[in-house]
Design a protein around this motif. Structure first.
Motif: not given
Length: 101
Positions: A26-31, A39-42, A93-97
């Protein structure tokens, strides 16, 4: 959902209570989405059990019971509140909204 797919990929660990392999993916995918795709993720998650979804919950519980009978690991996977909470913590932790309904 993507979160479910990572749990299904690591079904044995997930069903034994070890969410770490799925959460790492999940963390790798978000990164990946943030760095490669720029992408600016929310992230929005449906984390609460809603009593109005009772028929859907019952259908899913029946599907899990059927999967247990047929020894299907991926059929037994459900995004549990605990797993969703851990995924939310990964986002933080990844500072993603991240928002949980």
């Amino acid at each position: 959902s993507t979160l479910w797919q990572f749990a299904a990929k690591h079904a044995w660990d997930y069903l034994c209570g070890n969410h770490t392999p799925a959460l790492i993916e999940w963390a790798h995918f978000l990164n990946y989405l943030r760095s490669i795709c720029c992408w600016d993720l929310r992230v929005y998650m449906d984390g609460m059990e809603n009593v109005e979804k009772r028929p859907e919950i019952e259908r899913r519980n029946a599907a899990v019971a059927e999967a247990e009978v047929h020894n299907s690991l991926t059929g037994q996977i459900r995004n549990t509140p605990d797993y969703i909470a851990k995924a939310v913590n990964v986002c933080k932790f990844l500072r993603i909204e991240v928002y949980v309904s």
